[in-house]
Scaffold this active site. Structure first.
Site, short mmCIF file in Angstrom:
data_model
loop_
_atom_site.label_atom_id
_atom_site.label_comp_id
_atom_site.label_asym_id
_atom_site.label_seq_id
_atom_site.Cartn_x
_atom_site.Cartn_y
_atom_site.Cartn_z
N SER A 129 -114.94 1.65 -87.86
CA SER A 129 -115.30 1.51 -89.28
C SER A 129 -116.77 1.13 -89.37
CB SER A 129 -114.47 0.39 -89.92
OG SER A 129 -114.95 0.09 -91.23
N TYR A 142 -110.96 -8.38 -89.86
CA TYR A 142 -111.14 -6.92 -89.78
C TYR A 142 -112.50 -6.59 -89.16
CZ TYR A 142 -111.02 -2.01 -91.29
OH TYR A 142 -111.02 -0.64 -91.33
P1 NAD Z 1 -103.86 3.11 -94.05
O1 NAD Z 1 -103.66 1.65 -94.16
O2 NAD Z 1 -103.69 3.96 -95.25
O3 NAD Z 1 -102.94 3.72 -92.91
C1 NAD Z 1 -102.86 3.12 -91.68
C2 NAD Z 1 -101.54 3.55 -91.07
O4 NAD Z 1 -101.39 2.80 -89.86
C3 NAD Z 1 -100.35 3.22 -91.98
O5 NAD Z 1 -99.53 4.36 -92.12
C4 NAD Z 1 -99.67 2.08 -91.25
O6 NAD Z 1 -98.25 2.08 -91.41
C5 NAD Z 1 -100.06 2.36 -89.81
N1 NAD Z 1 -99.96 1.16 -89.01
C6 NAD Z 1 -100.40 -0.09 -89.32
N2 NAD Z 1 -100.08 -0.94 -88.34
C7 NAD Z 1 -99.41 -0.23 -87.40
C8 NAD Z 1 -98.81 -0.56 -86.17
N3 NAD Z 1 -98.80 -1.82 -85.73
N4 NAD Z 1 -98.22 0.42 -85.45
C9 NAD Z 1 -98.19 1.69 -85.90
N5 NAD Z 1 -98.74 2.07 -87.07
C10 NAD Z 1 -99.34 1.11 -87.81
O7 NAD Z 1 -105.26 3.30 -93.36
P2 NAD Z 1 -106.41 4.39 -93.59
O8 NAD Z 1 -107.20 3.92 -94.73
O9 NAD Z 1 -105.90 5.77 -93.52
O10 NAD Z 1 -107.26 4.06 -92.27
C11 NAD Z 1 -107.03 4.70 -91.03
C12 NAD Z 1 -108.02 4.16 -90.04
O11 NAD Z 1 -109.33 4.34 -90.56
C13 NAD Z 1 -107.88 2.67 -89.76
O12 NAD Z 1 -108.21 2.42 -88.41
C14 NAD Z 1 -108.90 2.05 -90.68
O13 NAD Z 1 -109.33 0.79 -90.22
C15 NAD Z 1 -110.00 3.10 -90.59
N6 NAD Z 1 -110.92 3.10 -91.72
C16 NAD Z 1 -110.50 3.40 -92.98
C17 NAD Z 1 -111.42 3.43 -94.03
C18 NAD Z 1 -111.02 3.78 -95.44
O14 NAD Z 1 -111.88 3.74 -96.32
N7 NAD Z 1 -109.78 4.15 -95.71
C19 NAD Z 1 -112.76 3.13 -93.78
C20 NAD Z 1 -113.16 2.83 -92.48
C21 NAD Z 1 -112.23 2.83 -91.46
#
Ligand code: NAD
Length: 249
Positions: A129, A142
């Site tokens: 991120s 985080y």
């Molecule tokens: P989200 O929260 O919508 O989805 C994350 C998924 O991971 C969920 O389906 C959840 O059930 C699953 N998950 C959580 N803990 C888990 C575990 N212990 N075992 C298995 N599955 C698990 O997240 P997102 O927004 O799609 O983000 C995906 C990735 O991108 C993450 O690593 C997040 O940190 C990173 N990210 C997201 C953003 C954003 O703006 N959405 C920005 C920067 C980084």
């Protein structure tokens, strides 16, 4: 080597960026194994496994399903826990531990558990991120987990290079996932909150899950054969700026 012969594993694939990654690989003819806490959607050609990546049992379930699928050419560590808000003074120990376990320790242990299934030439892509590059006030756990994942990516690149494996990471800005869109609609002033999110980026918009998936796909592919240990921002120019997306102060 054709894409159609390849298999890949993506964690956290029930929704958001992980789901977009699974969809992109499936569209391009890959065998996809999606893992999540709840069963990911049933896309054509996909295997699904319900697994908590922070537990040994969950990781073992993923390894077993990956072995059944055949070889794994790409592993994407995408699952993350984003729920432990709090500053360095008030983040709960429980929230801190869960965040570090899911976001930092699980990518290490899952990669280690799968390493025997990854042939020379395979690639690991970690989803970090912009918050692993810089910090946000009030989001200590985080920030620490993603900062750790950024440097773990470099350590993995060095330690796995002798095994013929490449390891890179993407660092997304704000992406229009269910979680981000929900936080916008649930805010006091959704229009203003959306503009605030958009204005974090030089391109003045949110990224899409697909735009992150495309960079993940590139890093996992032979087009990136000479890249390892790199962290690629996919952030619409957010980190190009000293502050305020290039606006004068
Ligand atoms: P989200 O929260 O919508 O989805 C994350 C998924 O991971 C969920 O389906 C959840 O059930 C699953 N998950 C959580 N803990 C888990 C575990 N212990 N075992 C298995 N599955 C698990 O997240 P997102 O927004 O799609 O983000 C995906 C990735 O991108 C993450 O690593 C997040 O940190 C990173 N990210 C997201 C953003 C954003 O703006 N959405 C920005 C920067 C980084």
């Amino acid at each position: 080597m054709t894409d159609a012969s390849n298999g890949m594993v993506v964690t956290g694939a029930a929704r958001g960026i992980g789901r977009a990654i699974a969809e992109l690989y499936a569209e391009r003819g890959w065998r996809v194994l999606s893992a999540d806490l709840s069963l990911p959607p049933n896309l054509r050609g996909q295997r699904r496994v319900k697994a908590d990546v922070s537990t040994a049992a969950g990781r073992e379930r993923i390894v077993r399903a990956a072995r059944e699928m055949g070889g794994v050419q790409v592993l994407v560590n995408n699952a993350a826990f984003q729920g432990a808000h709090g500053s360095v003074l008030d983040v709960s120990e429980r929230g801190w531990a869960r965040t570090l376990n899911v976001n930092l320790t699980a990518p290490l242990l899952l990669t280690r558990a799968l390493v025997d299934l990854l042939p020379r030439g395979a690639a690991v892509v970690n989803v970090a991120s912009v918050q692993g590059l810089f910090a946000e006030q009030g989001n200590a756990a985080y920030n620490a987990s993603k900062g750790g994942l950024v440097n773990l990516t470099r350590a993995m690149a060095l330690d796995l290079a002798p095994h013929g494996l490449r390891v890179n990471a993407v660092a997304p800005g704000a992406i229009s996932t269910e979680a981000v869109l929900q936080s916008i609609t649930e805010s006091d002033d959704p229009e203003q909150t959306r503009r605030d999110y958009e204005d974090l980026h030089a391109l003045r918009r949110l990224g899409t899950p697909r735009e992150v998936a495309q960079v993940v796909y590139f890093l996992g592919s032979e087009d990136a054969a000479f890249m390892t240990g790199t962290i690629i921002p996919v952030d619409g120019g957010m980190t190009a700026s000293f502050m305020m997306a290039g606006r004068p102060v």
